[in-house]
Design an enzyme around this catalytic site. Structure first.
Site, mmCIF file in Angstrom:
data_model
loop_
_atom_site.group_PDB
_atom_site.id
_atom_site.type_symbol
_atom_site.label_atom_id
_atom_site.label_comp_id
_atom_site.label_asym_id
_atom_site.label_seq_id
_atom_site.Cartn_x
_atom_site.Cartn_y
_atom_site.Cartn_z
ATOM 1 N N LYS A 87 -3.728 -32.207 -58.001
ATOM 2 C CA LYS A 87 -1.992 -32.394 -57.739
ATOM 3 C C LYS A 87 -1.643 -32.341 -56.341
ATOM 4 O O LYS A 87 -1.974 -33.266 -55.566
ATOM 5 C CB LYS A 87 -1.067 -31.454 -58.489
ATOM 6 C CG LYS A 87 -1.258 -31.277 -60.104
ATOM 7 C CD LYS A 87 -0.955 -32.569 -60.764
ATOM 8 C CE LYS A 87 -0.996 -32.403 -62.330
ATOM 9 N NZ LYS A 87 -0.524 -33.470 -63.161
ATOM 10 N N TYR B 39 -3.030 -26.054 -71.370
ATOM 11 C CA TYR B 39 -3.774 -27.475 -71.182
ATOM 12 C C TYR B 39 -4.684 -27.445 -69.955
ATOM 13 O O TYR B 39 -4.190 -27.297 -68.701
ATOM 14 C CB TYR B 39 -2.856 -28.602 -71.385
ATOM 15 C CG TYR B 39 -3.533 -29.656 -71.115
ATOM 16 C CD1 TYR B 39 -4.113 -30.573 -71.941
ATOM 17 C CD2 TYR B 39 -3.607 -30.697 -70.058
ATOM 18 C CE1 TYR B 39 -4.814 -31.803 -72.093
ATOM 19 C CE2 TYR B 39 -3.830 -31.863 -69.818
ATOM 20 C CZ TYR B 39 -4.486 -32.538 -70.743
ATOM 21 O OH TYR B 39 -5.263 -33.714 -70.966
ATOM 22 N N ASP C 99 -6.586 -21.986 -63.784
ATOM 23 C CA ASP C 99 -6.345 -23.037 -63.642
ATOM 24 C C ASP C 99 -4.935 -23.305 -62.774
ATOM 25 O O ASP C 99 -3.884 -23.078 -63.362
ATOM 26 C CB ASP C 99 -6.201 -23.891 -65.066
ATOM 27 C CG ASP C 99 -5.722 -25.217 -65.100
ATOM 28 O OD1 ASP C 99 -5.348 -25.979 -63.919
ATOM 29 O OD2 ASP C 99 -5.846 -25.869 -65.930
#
Length: 426
Positions: free
Chosen positions: A267, A144, A239
């Site tokens: 994050k 994702y 990613d």
């Protein structure tokens, strides 16, 4: 039966928010029941509006590597807010944080700040297409990369949790430019390049997939990916929104020794505030406006509050041996979890890398998405609620990853182990 305040508030939320939430997995659809509403978080704990306290292994889905409300992060945000919450003008903190990212990740020479990991991956794909002048991209089933049209094809995270790995609203013509391959299958990757010679702009991958549960790359697989991209003139995009600065100073690429052309972060670099970043080779990054022809922009990009929070978190990570502490806690949690499951005589797979972990209720090794789908979801749902009732909060989906923070203690792990043994017998 008397309703809790969380149940009452969720009923109201359903009137005003689609599904009652602002991000799908929060709705507890994968495990059933009503989500709780948080009112406070501190250290390794989160407290709901009914006064219940939980040991938290979600950690805001990763960014709270130091624990919730770390005093240095909070102080930095308060000081930044006193100077102004947003400028829309260059500020010194964004330069400082970009420099820090470049220092910590050798493959990154220049950085563009964004407001989320989704923005970072979206911009990376546009940049790769513009730089290579090619249209097709390769991604991997179960990975994702945010809710980007080009990347929401056979996706993980909430899309997989809801049983909908593809999303409505994405034009078929656009989806056709995305080739979704099984992870950990080097032959499938070789074949994709051979069948689309000269057409692949980039391969985008979570170097350690963490949105279909946690899946570890097989030895040599990422190296093969790097070699194929180089041989065929495609860019390799990592990613690292989840793994970046959580698995070590250099993220997964530093730990695993594979160097991408572009990297996406989020994050941890925001200390819990909304932030993302795209970085990589200078010759590629200079294709972004205002230097190059590829447009990307954001009014709140480089927001001073997010930059201050991220810098404060980096400072603590730099000055203290946080990663060694997280590895020790992770090893303790792994040992306790395996012991509890062995005693219960259950089929399971438990994977961990540093402070990231996942338990699958399956006896089959999980190497790619199809393996993850063999997990017993009903068993996971029962386990989730049994833990929650005992004050332990894990992600409300089999297809998510757990996280530890530096605020967790050995006593937290022991309490969790007791809860697990009870939950497995419930």
């Amino acid at each position: 039966m008397t309703q809790t305040r969380s149940q009452e508030l969720f009923a109201e939320a359903l009137r005003y928010l689609p599904g009652g939430v602002n991000s799908p997995v929060r709705a507890f659809r994968a495990v059933g029941g009503t989500p709780f509403f948080a009112q406070r978080a501190y250290g390794s704990r989160v407290e709901d509006i009914d006064g219940n306290t939980y040991i938290d292994y979600v950690c805001t889905w990763g960014p709270s590597i130091l624990g919730h409300a770390h005093p240095e992060v909070i102080a930095a945000v308060k000081a930044a807010a006193d100077r102004g919450t947003s400028f829309g003008i260059p500020n010194p903190l964004e330069v400082e944080l970009a420099r820090k990212i470049c220092e910590w990740v050798p493959s990154v020479q220049k950085v563009r700040m964004t407001n989320s990991g989704t923005e970072a991956t979206m911009s990376a794909i546009r940049l790769a297409r513009g730089f290579t002048r090619r249209d097709k991209i390769i991604k991997f089933e179960g990975c994702y990369h945010g809710h980007v049209d080009s990347l929401l094809v056979k996706a993980g995270s909430g899309a997989l949790t809801l049983g909908q790995p593809d999303s409505a609203g994405i034009p078929a013509a656009l989806a056709a430019l995305t080739l979704a391959l099984p992870f950990n299958d080097p032959e499938a990757l070789r074949l994709a390049f051979e069948q689309n010679e000269g057409e692949i702009a980039a391969v985008i991958v979570e170097p350690v997939p963490a949105n279909a549960g946690l899946i570890l790359p097989l030895s040599g697989y990422l190296e093969t990916m790097r070699d194929l991209c180089t041989a065929h003139g495609a860019l390799l995009i990592f990613d690292e929104v989840m793994t970046g600065f959580r698995l070590g100073r250099g993220g997964a690429q530093g730990l695993l020794g594979v160097r991408p052309d572009l990297s996406c972060f989020g994050k941890v670099i925001g200390g819990g505030l909304p932030v993302g970043a795209l970085g990589g080779r200078a010759d590629i990054m200079d294709y972004l406006a205002p230097l190059g022809p590829i447009y990307q922009a954001g009014t709140l990009s480089g927001n001073p509050l997010a930059m201050a929070a991220g810098l404060a978190q980096f400072k603590v990570l730099e000055e203290q041996d946080i990663f060694a502490k997280l590895e020790k806690l992770g090893a303790q949690l792994e040992a306790e979890t395996r012991a509890a499951l062995k005693a219960a005589n259950l089929d399971y797979v438990f994977y961990r890398i540093g402070s990231m972990f996942c338990l699958f209720f399956t006896g089959r090794p999980v190497r790619q998405l199809d393996d993850a789908r063999t997990a017993d979801l009903a068993h996971f749902a029962r386990f989730f609620h049994a833990l929650l009732a005992r004050g332990i909060y894990i992600a409300p989906s089999q297809f998510e990853t757990g996280f530890l923070s530096a605020a967790h203690t050995g006593q937290d792990i022991e309490q969790t182990a007791r809860a697990m043994r009870e939950a497995l017998q419930a």
